[in-house]
Scaffold this motif. Structure first.
Motif, PDB file in Angstrom:
ATOM      1  N   ASN A 243      -2.338 -53.321   5.159  1.00 25.49           N
ATOM      2  CA  ASN A 243      -3.287 -52.514   4.398  1.00 25.49           C
ATOM      3  C   ASN A 243      -3.251 -51.099   4.962  1.00 25.49           C
ATOM      4  N   GLY A 244      -3.060 -50.123   4.125  1.00 24.08           N
ATOM      5  CA  GLY A 244      -2.977 -48.760   4.647  1.00 24.08           C
ATOM      6  C   GLY A 244      -2.768 -47.765   3.541  1.00 24.08           C
ATOM      7  N   HIS A 245      -2.002 -46.707   3.858  1.00 24.90           N
ATOM      8  CA  HIS A 245      -1.735 -45.653   2.894  1.00 24.90           C
ATOM      9  C   HIS A 245      -0.241 -45.365   2.848  1.00 24.90           C
ATOM     10  N   ALA A 246       0.253 -45.142   1.627  1.00 23.51           N
ATOM     11  CA  ALA A 246       1.679 -44.847   1.444  1.00 23.51           C
ATOM     12  C   ALA A 246       1.887 -43.356   1.227  1.00 23.51           C
ATOM     13  N   THR A 247       2.953 -42.835   1.818  1.00 21.74           N
ATOM     14  CA  THR A 247       3.331 -41.440   1.630  1.00 21.74           C
ATOM     15  C   THR A 247       4.846 -41.373   1.465  1.00 21.74           C
ATOM     16  N   LEU A 248       5.303 -40.294   0.843  1.00 19.59           N
ATOM     17  CA  LEU A 248       6.736 -40.059   0.641  1.00 19.59           C
ATOM     18  C   LEU A 248       7.116 -38.760   1.333  1.00 19.59           C
ATOM     19  N   VAL A 249       8.026 -38.871   2.314  1.00 15.86           N
ATOM     20  CA  VAL A 249       8.467 -37.694   3.075  1.00 15.86           C
ATOM     21  C   VAL A 249       9.989 -37.675   3.072  1.00 15.86           C
ATOM     22  N   ASP A 250      10.569 -36.621   2.464  1.00 14.31           N
ATOM     23  CA  ASP A 250      12.028 -36.481   2.393  1.00 14.31           C
ATOM     24  C   ASP A 250      12.683 -37.753   1.833  1.00 14.31           C
ATOM     25  N   ASP A 251      12.109 -38.267   0.732  1.00 10.73           N
ATOM     26  CA  ASP A 251      12.624 -39.447   0.025  1.00 10.73           C
ATOM     27  C   ASP A 251      12.513 -40.740   0.837  1.00 10.73           C
ATOM     28  N   ARG A 252      11.799 -40.727   1.932  1.00 12.15           N
ATOM     29  CA  ARG A 252      11.571 -41.946   2.713  1.00 12.15           C
ATOM     30  C   ARG A 252      10.099 -42.351   2.576  1.00 12.15           C
ATOM     31  N   ILE A 253       9.876 -43.664   2.363  1.00 17.15           N
ATOM     32  CA  ILE A 253       8.522 -44.170   2.165  1.00 17.15           C
ATOM     33  C   ILE A 253       7.939 -44.597   3.515  1.00 17.15           C
ATOM     34  N   PHE A 254       6.708 -44.189   3.753  1.00 16.47           N
ATOM     35  CA  PHE A 254       5.995 -44.593   4.962  1.00 16.47           C
ATOM     36  C   PHE A 254       4.669 -45.239   4.562  1.00 16.47           C
ATOM     37  N   VAL A 255       4.291 -46.267   5.303  1.00 19.54           N
ATOM     38  CA  VAL A 255       2.970 -46.873   5.146  1.00 19.54           C
ATOM     39  C   VAL A 255       2.284 -46.845   6.508  1.00 19.54           C
ATOM     40  N   SER A 256       1.130 -46.176   6.538  1.00 22.62           N
ATOM     41  CA  SER A 256       0.376 -46.077   7.788  1.00 22.62           C
ATOM     42  C   SER A 256      -0.884 -46.919   7.688  1.00 22.62           C
ATOM     43  N   ASP A 257      -1.231 -47.553   8.789  1.00 20.67           N
ATOM     44  CA  ASP A 257      -2.513 -48.266   8.848  1.00 20.67           C
ATOM     45  C   ASP A 257      -3.651 -47.248   8.838  1.00 20.67           C
TER      46      ASP A 257
END
Length: 532
Positions: A243-257
């Motif tokens: 459970n967290g938040h998704a972001t897109l940075v330089d075409d790479r997906i990140f999910v942070s708690d």
């Protein structure tokens, strides 16, 4: 039924005549170039070309004859003139009837096509149709290319918000909507967050001359992900593992708690340092700090605290900083109000009011909520400062700087302060340095401790002089950048009051009288007042 104009040869004892048949029922007029090409093929250019061309140019309203040559000719076989289109996508033939000669068969038609350069896509049914019913008043399609089939680029669909430039909406009553910002994309464990549609390769074609028709190259893509994300076995879907938040940075997906603080940030929590996003349900009390690599959201009030975010800072109530609060965000800062605080944003800043604060943003600074007031302090933007009202009836000193990145202006001012401190220290040490130098010049033998003190003062003076030179060089470079920039503007929907100082791309303007619904920009080296 429409019938195109056409020609045929008539061989007589006194010469060869070209019979011209006009178009009927709206058919196409005689093609002079094609007719000459046919005659050249039959007579190898040995005929009255100039005379014939002039005759062909004359209006053709009824059947008439043109003398081609008086030379004796026994017969003329049926002929086809093959034409290949410019793009080599098709070849057509114009047939001319025999005059006492023999008719074409399939093999002879194919042979003429090959001589013209046709190697592919023979339209057998059209050739068979002509041989069954010979038509001389139309171009007949003899060959067609196989067109290439274009492929499609790979496409990724993201099931979260990837647009980080959205600004908060202003409600009908003039207030800013801080509840539905959609800047943070929440995801749940197991949810799909992205899907890849693979590229489809195209298929080559062949033109009628046998050339390869290549499809355009397609763009290949893959799903690039960081931690807390699971890829399907075929690599076509990405799922969040937390459970967290998704972001897109330089075409790479990140999910942070998400670090969720249910109440205040105070002595019960201590300072917060977190790798992802932080959501504070209460206030951030004076003296405490939050450092987050993601976004910081505070539902309550920020007091004299320090907030540092690698993403956005969103304060749903605002900051009452007591000249101690500092907000720093790589992204945007959105706050109900900013009072007696310092705020620095790598993106834009949006607030309902900014009072007695030092605020800077690379992007726009917009203060257009219900109050929309800027009063006191220093406001710096790389592009635009927009507000309803600027300054106050009390003549509160308010400095607005736009037109160049705030970091450059900030560095320039810091260097000015450092240069002043440098000179003060030099002046402070000068009497002692001169006294030591005088005693040495008179030949007085100084104790070891005094000589060491003299050396320390002299070394310090040399270091200060060297640093002064470096500062002057750097300030000259920054000043050149500031002076060369011409962009940026200040816009006022309501009133701007005397006491405001505007610096736009290095040019300074002091507001001496109230103005309403206006704008300020740099024109021809000076700040000019204009319409909103």
């Amino acid at each position: 039924m429409a019938k195109n104009a056409y020609v045929k040869l008539n061989i007589r004892p006194n010469g060869v005549f070209l019979e011209l048949y006009p178009a009927k029922e709206g058919g196409n007029a005689l093609n002079i170039d094609a007719t000459e090409q046919y005659l050249d093929k039959i007579f190898m250019g040995d005929y009255e070309k100039v005379f014939v061309r002039e005759e062909l140019k004359k209006p053709l309203v009824s059947v008439r004859e043109v003398l081609i040559t008086q030379k004796a000719i026994q017969s003329v076989d049926e002929t086809v003139v093959v034409t290949i289109s410019h793009d080599k996508m098709h070849a057509s033939g114009k047939f001319y009837p025999a005059a006492g000669g023999k008719e074409l068969d399939r093999e002879e038609i194919i042979r003429e096509m090959v001589k013209a350069g046709v190697k592919y896509g023979v339209a057998e049914e059209n050739i068979a149709g002509f041989l069954k019913q010979r038509v001389y008043d139309a171009n007949i399609l003899l060959a067609s290319a196989t067109k290439q089939i274009e492929g499609t680029d790979a496409e990724i669909t993201y099931f979260f918000n990837t647009d980080l430039t959205q600004k908060p909406k202003v409600n009908e009553d003039g207030s800013v909507d801080f509840h539905n910002l959609d800047l943070i994309s929440s995801v749940t464990a197991g949810a799909i967050i992205a899907e890849l549609k693979p590229a489809v390769l195209g298929k080559p074609g062949i033109d009628v001359c046998g050339g390869l028709l290549r499809p355009a190259k397609v763009k290949q893509r893959i799903l690039k992900v960081g931690k807390n994300i699971r890829l399907s076995e075929d690599g076509l879907q990405a799922y969040s593992e937390v459970n967290g938040h998704a972001t897109l940075v330089d075409d790479r997906i990140f999910v942070s708690d998400l670090y969720d603080v249910p109440a205040n940030v105070d002595a019960s929590t201590g300072d917060i340092v977190y790798e992802g996003n932080v959501h504070v349900r209460g206030n951030v009390n004076t003296g405490f700090s939050i450092h987050a690599k993601g976004d910081i959201v505070v539902d309550g009030v920020v007091e004299g605290a320090k907030l540092v975010a690698g993403g956005h800072i969103i304060l749903k109530r605002g900051v009452q900083g007591m000249d101690r609060a500092k907000l720093t965000a790589d992204g945007n800062i959105i706050s109900r109000f900013i009072e007696s605080a310092t705020a620095e944003a790598g993106g834009y800043i949006s607030a309902d009011a900014i009072l007695h604060s030092h605020v800077s943003a690379k992007g726009d600074i917009t203060v257009d909520g219900r109050k929309g007031n800027i009063a006191g302090g220093t406001i710096r933007s790389g592009s635009l400062i927009s507000a309803k009202n600027i300054g106050s009836t009390m003549g509160t000193t308010t400095v607005l700087e736009v037109g160049i990145e705030p970091e450059i202006v900030e560095e320039y001012h810091n260097l000015m302060d450092e240069l002043e401190t440098n000179k003060e220290e030099q002046e402070k040490n000068m009497p002692l340095l001169m006294a030591f130098a005088k005693r040495v010049k008179l030949g007085e033998k100084l104790p070891v401790d005094k000589m060491l003190q003299f050396k320390e003062v002299k070394d310090r003076r040399d270091a200060l002089l060297k640093r002064e030179e470096e500062i002057n060089e750097r300030m000259a470079f920054l000043k050149e950048q500031i002076d060369s920039y011409t962009g940026g503007s200040v816009k006022v929907q309501g009133l701007i009051y005397p006491g405001c100082k505007l610096i736009i791309s290095g040019a300074t303007y002091y507001v001496k009288q109230e103005s309403t619904y206006c704008s300020f920009s740099k024109q021809q080296g000076e700040v000019k007042l204009g319409a909103y």
